[in-house]
Scaffold this motif. Structure first.
Motif, short mmCIF file in Angstrom:
data_model
loop_
_atom_site.label_atom_id
_atom_site.label_comp_id
_atom_site.label_asym_id
_atom_site.label_seq_id
_atom_site.Cartn_x
_atom_site.Cartn_y
_atom_site.Cartn_z
N UNK A 1 -9.19 -0.75 0.83
CA UNK A 1 -8.40 0.54 1.23
C UNK A 1 -9.19 1.46 -0.38
N UNK A 2 -8.24 2.24 -0.73
CA UNK A 2 -8.65 3.18 -1.52
C UNK A 2 -9.55 2.67 -2.73
N UNK A 3 -9.50 1.31 -3.03
CA UNK A 3 -10.41 0.94 -4.11
C UNK A 3 -11.89 0.85 -3.70
N UNK B 1 -0.39 4.10 -1.46
CA UNK B 1 -1.38 5.03 -2.07
C UNK B 1 -0.48 6.48 -1.56
N UNK C 1 0.60 -1.17 0.19
CA UNK C 1 -0.13 -0.04 -0.03
C UNK C 1 0.96 1.26 -0.07
N UNK D 1 -0.54 -0.64 -4.99
CA UNK D 1 -1.50 0.39 -5.03
C UNK D 1 -0.88 1.66 -4.59
N UNK E 1 -1.54 5.80 -6.71
CA UNK E 1 -2.91 6.54 -7.27
C UNK E 1 -2.47 7.12 -8.79
#
Lengths: 397, 397
Positions: B48-50, A21, A19, A346, A348
Motif C-alpha cells: 500500500x502507501x508504504x 490512509x 487501511x 496505516x 499518514x
C-alpha cells in the motif's frame, strides 16, 4: 448503507492491516491486478503497435475522463485524463491567465497542496509579467476576491485538516468579480459528491491514485467548462491535443473541446489499471457514500476523543465542513503514526504535527474505525510512540 | 554480432509477425510482463502507501535516469525519468530560454517531430516576449545558427527518413555562437551509440517506448549538462522537484541537480515495467549493436531495391547518416503498409507517403529482413495494396 460492505471484497486488503490512509494511495482493486496483466500480456504483447487502435489505447484519456466526470458532476466530453496533477494545475492556470489578460493576481490559500502553489509560482515567474500569487488563510479567501483577481486556485479539501471549501459560494463570488475558478479535487473525487456543473466551476483538476484507487502514480484529470473550452489556447500544446495528431502538420491546431488538454502519449498501463479501478464505483450513489463516510468519521472522532486527551482535532468538527478524512494534532505526530503503522494501522503523517486518517466506505468498516481509535488511545496514553525506531524520520511517509 | 541472437528470446514476439516497427512501440520484454504483475500484486497490494519507501518507488525516476544515461553517454546523476516527451521538451526549452534571456530565436528544423515544434510554439506564445520559432530545412540548420539563437532544438534522427544530424558538430557550432543545444533522442536512445558528454550537449530528452521497449505510454527522460543544471530554474516546478518534497513548504526551492527536473508523482507501474525492459540492454555494447543495425538496414535496402522499382529510398543511402530505420516513399504508402500488416509484417506509415521500418538487433534477424523485403516487392509489383480494406484510413497507424 449496508450495500458498501459487499464492495470490500473488490479490494485486496492485506491481513492484519487497517487501511485508513488519508488518502495518499487507495488499495489495489482486484480487477486492476487482472487488468494490468491483461494490458501487458494480452494487448501489448500480441497487438504491439496496433494496440493503439485495436485495444482502444488512444481513446483511454477521453473514456476515463467521462467515467470520472460522472463522479464529479461534469458533463460528458468535458474531462480528460493524463499527465500528473502538477501538470494539470499548470495547464488550467495558464489557460485562465490568458482568458483574463488584464488581471495580475492569482488567489490561493495556505491550505492548498504545495505543488499547486509551486506550479503557479513557476508559471508566473516564467511569464515575467508581474503577476502575483496571493496566498491567504483559507478563511480569508472569500474576502480577498476582488477585481484584481484573474483566478482563484483552490483545493476543495485541505490535505492536512480535511477542511472543505464551499465551492459553489466561492465560485459565485469569483464570477461576480470577473475572476475564474480553478478547483483541485485531489481529496474530493471519489470521496464526496462534487457538482462541477451546479457550482459553475471553470476548471477542475485532480489525481486518481487517492480515493479513485488508480494505483501509484496513476494519471491526473482536467475538466474545463464546456462553454469555455473552445476559447482555451493550450499552453502545453502537445501532439495528442492537436486537431489531427497523425497528420504531423508542422503547425499546431488545437483539437475540439477537451481533447486540446491532452499533451503527450498517454501511460496506457496506468490508464488501463485506473479503468478497472473505477469499476468499484459502478452503481454507487455518491450521496450514500458521503452519508456512510460521515458515519465513519463521526464515530472515529468520538472514539478517539473518548480514548485519549492528548490529541487535538485538527479537522472541522462539523462534518458538513469536512472531506472524507479526519486529522488530529499531536506534538510527536510522526512517532505516533509510526507506532500505529507498526500495529498495522496505516494513516499518514503530514508535517509538522498532523496524523491523518481517511475513510473510504467502499472498503472501510466500523470495526476498523474502532480498532484505530483504540490503538491511538493506547499509543498516546502509554507513550508507546517514544521509541527510537518510531522517532527516526524516513524520506516518505 | 551473433551475441544478439540469444537476446531475441528475451522478448515476446507473436508467431507469424515480423516486427519492423520503426520504432513507435518496442515489443514486450518477457521480464516486463512479470514485473508489471509483481509491482501490482506484490508491491501495491500488500505494501500500500508504504511502497513508496519499501519498494523504492520514489527512487525510480533517478534510478531509471541513470540506467538510460549509460546508453546515451550521460554521467550518473544527470538524467531523470518522468512525464511525457512533450513535457520534457517544454522543460528543456523553458530552461534554455531563461539561460539566454537576451536572445529571441529558437532554431529547429522541418524534420523535427511535430510535438516538439508544437510545445515550443505553445511556450513562446505563453511568454509573449517576441520569441521566434525558426524552422528551417534539416540541411540548413548549421548555416542558420547565429548570435540571435538562444537554443537549437533538434531531433537527432528524423522520425520520417531516419536522417541523422551530426550532434557534435551542430552543438559545437551552437556553442561557438553562444547558443544552447537541446537534443531529442526519441529515435536514438537504445538505437545507436550516443555520447552526450562527448558532444557537450546542454539538454537532451527522449521517450522510452521506442527502442528502449518500455511499453505503451512509458515515461520520458531528460538530461541536463551537470555544470549547467544548478543554474536551471524549473518552469514546471512540481513538488517532487523540490529540495524537500515532504516538508510541504509553501515556497518552492529546487532540488539538487537533476532532481529539480522531476515534477509530479511518477507513474510507478510504467516505471517498473521500463526498469525490467532495460535489462535487455545489460551487457550490450552499443557499438556492436550499431554495427549489427547497419548490417540489417543495408541488407534491407539492397533487397527491397532488387525486388521493387516503384519505391524510392527516403533515407540517406550512407548508413553513417542514418539512424536505425529505413524509409521508402510510395505514392500509396498507406495502402502498401496496410497490405504488409495484413501479411504480418509490421512497419509504420508516416504521412504523406512514407513506409518506415526499424531494425532492432536485440530481436530482429536477417531472415525477417528478407521476408519483409520480398513482401514489399510482391505487394508493389502485383498491386496487392490496391484493395478497399487497405486504402481506408484508420485513426492511428
Amino acid at each position: 448503507m449496508s450495500g458498501f460492505t459487499t464492495r470490500r471484497a473488490l479490494f485486496v486488503l492485506p491481513d492484519g492491516i487497517t487501511y485508513l490512509d488519508g488518502n495518499s494511495l487507495g488499495p489495489l482493486p482486484r480487477a486492476a491486478a487482472e487488468r494490468a496483466r491483461a494490458t501487458v500480456a494480452d494487448e501489448w504483447g500480441p497487438l504491439l503497435i496496433t494496440g493503439w487502435n485495436k485495444a482502444g489505447w488512444m481513446d483511454l484519456p477521453r473514456k476515463l475522463g467521462d467515467r470520472i466526470g460522472k463522479l464529479i458532476g461534469a458533463p460528458e466530453g468535458s474531462t480528460v485524463v493524463g499527465d500528473t496533477l502538477s501538470i494539470k494545475v499548470y495547464q488550467a492556470l495558464a489557460s485562465a491567465l490568458e482568458l483574463r489578460p488584464e488581471r495580475r493576481v492569482v488567489l490561493s490559500d495556505s491550505g492548498n497542496f504545495p505543488t499547486d502553489l509551486y506550479m503557479a509560482k513557476g508559471l508566473l515567474d516564467s511569464l515575467g509579467k508581474g503577476h502575483e500569487l496571493k496566498v491567504v488563510d483559507p478563511e480569508a479567501v472569500a474576502d480577498a476576491i476582488d477585481e484584481s483577481v484573474a483566478a482563484i486556485m483552490l483545493t476543495q479539501v485541505d490535505y492536512r485538516t480535511g477542511r472543505l471549501h464551499d465551492m459553489k459560494a466561492l465560485t459565485e463570488k469569483a464570477h461576480a468579480h470577473g475572476a475564474l475558478a480553478i478547483w483541485d479535487l485531489a481529496h474530493s473525487a471519489g470521496a464526496l459528491p462534487v457538482d462541477l456543473t451546479g457550482c459553475d466551476a471553470d476548471f477542475a483538476v485532480g489525481c486518481t491514485y487517492k480515493y479513485l484507487n488508480g494505483g501509484p502514480g496513476a494519471p491526473a484529470f482536467i475538466f474545463v467548462r464546456p462553454d469555455l473550452v473552445d476559447q482555451v489556447r493550450p499552453a502545453l500544446s502537445g501532439w495528442l491535443g492537436h486537431a489531427a495528431p497523425f497528420a504531423f502538420d508542422l503547425d499546431y491546431r488545437p483539437g475540439d473541446g477537451i481533447s486540446r488538454m491532452r499533451v503527450g502519449t498517454p501511460p496506457v498501463i496506468q490508464m488501463a489499471v485506473l479503468d478497472a479501478a473505477l469499476d468499484a464505483f459502478e452503481g454507487v450513489d455518491m450521496a450514500d457514500l458521503r452519508a456512510r463516510s460521515i458515519e465513519l468519521s463521526e464515530q472515529f472522532i468520538a472514539e478517539v476523543e473518548a480514548a485519549c486527551r492528548d490529541v487535538t482535532l485538527a479537522s472541522p468538527r462539523d462534518p458538513a465542513h469536512r472531506g472524507s478524512q479526519v486529522s488530529f494534532r499531536h506534538p510527536e505526530g510522526y512517532a505516533v503514526m509510526q507506532a500505529l503503522i507498526a500495529r498495522g494501522i496505516i494513516g499518514d503523517f503530514r508535517a509538522p504535527d498532523i496524523i491523518r486518517f481517511g475513510f473510504c466506505p467502499l472498503y472501510n468498516t466500523a470495526e476498523e474505525v474502532s480498532r484505530a481509535a483504540a490503538a491511538i488511545g493506547e499509543i498516546v496514553a502509554t507513550g508507546e510512540w517514544d521509541r527510537p525506531e518510531f522517532r527516526t524520520r524516513k524520506a516518505v511517509t
